[in-house]
Design an enzyme around this catalytic site. Sequence first.
Site, PDB file in Angstrom:
ATOM      1  N   ASP A 295      -8.635   6.624  11.910  1.00 48.71           N
ATOM      2  CA  ASP A 295      -8.791   5.419  11.108  1.00 48.71           C
ATOM      3  C   ASP A 295     -10.051   4.707  11.609  1.00 48.71           C
ATOM      4  OD1 ASP A 295      -8.336   3.401   9.291  1.00 48.71           O
ATOM      5  OD2 ASP A 295      -6.276   3.014   9.929  1.00 48.71           O
TER       6      ASP A 295
ATOM      7  N   ARG B 149       0.819  -1.212   0.000  1.00 47.31           N
ATOM      8  CA  ARG B 149       0.000   0.000   0.000  1.00 47.31           C
ATOM      9  C   ARG B 149       0.851   1.258   0.000  1.00 47.31           C
ATOM     10  NH1 ARG B 149      -3.589  -0.569   5.119  1.00 47.31           N
ATOM     11  NH2 ARG B 149      -4.687   1.191   4.188  1.00 47.31           N
TER      12      ARG B 149
ATOM     13  N   LYS C 114      -2.333   9.306   5.088  1.00 46.08           N
ATOM     14  CA  LYS C 114      -2.432   8.333   6.183  1.00 46.08           C
ATOM     15  C   LYS C 114      -1.172   7.451   6.232  1.00 46.08           C
ATOM     16  CE  LYS C 114      -5.124   5.098   3.351  1.00 46.08           C
ATOM     17  NZ  LYS C 114      -6.422   4.454   3.142  1.00 46.08           N
ATOM     18  N   HIS C 115      -0.833   6.914   7.410  1.00 45.30           N
ATOM     19  CA  HIS C 115      -1.498   6.984   8.708  1.00 45.30           C
ATOM     20  C   HIS C 115      -0.576   7.761   9.642  1.00 45.30           C
ATOM     21  CE1 HIS C 115      -2.910   3.338   6.641  1.00 45.30           C
ATOM     22  NE2 HIS C 115      -4.078   3.606   7.201  1.00 45.30           N
TER      23      HIS C 115
ATOM     24  N   HIS D   8      -5.260  -3.880  12.091  1.00 44.71           N
ATOM     25  CA  HIS D   8      -6.552  -4.541  11.900  1.00 44.71           C
ATOM     26  C   HIS D   8      -6.723  -5.701  12.885  1.00 44.71           C
ATOM     27  CE1 HIS D   8      -6.304  -2.448   7.995  1.00 44.71           C
ATOM     28  NE2 HIS D   8      -7.622  -2.480   8.032  1.00 44.71           N
TER      29      HIS D   8
END
Length: 316
Positions: A263, A148, A178-179, A191
């Site tokens: 987030d 990413r 982000k982040h 996550h």
Amino acid sequence: MKPIENMTLEEKAGQLYVIGFNGTRMNDYLRELIMEWKIGGLVFSIRNVENPIQLSELIQEMQELAVSNNGVPLIVTINQEGGDRTCFLESLSRNPGSMAIGATHTPEWAHKVASLVGAELKALGFNMLYMPVLDLAGLVDNSVLSIRSFGSDPQLVAEMAECYIRGLTEAGIASTAKHFPGAGGSAVDAHFDLPHIQKIMEELDQVDLVPFKRAIKAGVAALMTSHVSYPPIDNDAIGTFSTVINTEIARQQLGFEGVITTDAFGMKGLTNYFSPEESAVKAILAGADMILKRHGREANFSNLKALRHALQDGRI
């Protein structure tokens, strides 16, 4: 548009929230969120998309309801990162992800991709995108984050960020870096659990913050906080709940004047340790302007109620 000074506390609490939902059509839950809870925005995912026409019509119906009922249009956003992280499948252009763009070492490609993504999102009715990702890849073994990212070189990522933000801005889409202040130093994925990054401020300033500084100068509309613990920076809080990070560093040191958004609140880096109610209040008190909560009807209502109560009793 309804001015802020004419809003009730309940309306102000709702405006702090961007919420995810299930389904591809207007339903009673969406009507309740917009009309009763006065939410600030909605975040879309692949579960909300059938085709471009359906998507455009749904967004238009939502906006018409929000404006007519609340006097304030919705923020309509999405986490459309490109590559294998796309919500539209074959409906629209298939754009490369950040890793592929970064591999060209040509920042202008970031501008070209963002211009195309921004134009398509704008045509559908979106006004915000949760991009670009400015975390640095390759610092530790984090394959989920690495694909990413534009790369591991802070200067290259900074150049890519500036061009990507410029492409989105020209298309009329608000960008989100982000982040913040950088999640590339942990092998743990937020996550699934809470990451910890053991970096002192000098290292953060000279490495991880370099792309964010360029993004702010480029006019990025929002910074997204990280569900990451930075003990040497603020031993008492994770990024999302850190006044040091969100107020002292972002606002005071870097001069950021845009929106600070959290987030997603459903990630286990938060839910394993904090209740939805305390998360909502702690984030706003730390300096966040917008809370992102993707799914979970009861958790969404708990968050909204907690914010209303915190406003009513003067904590916020």
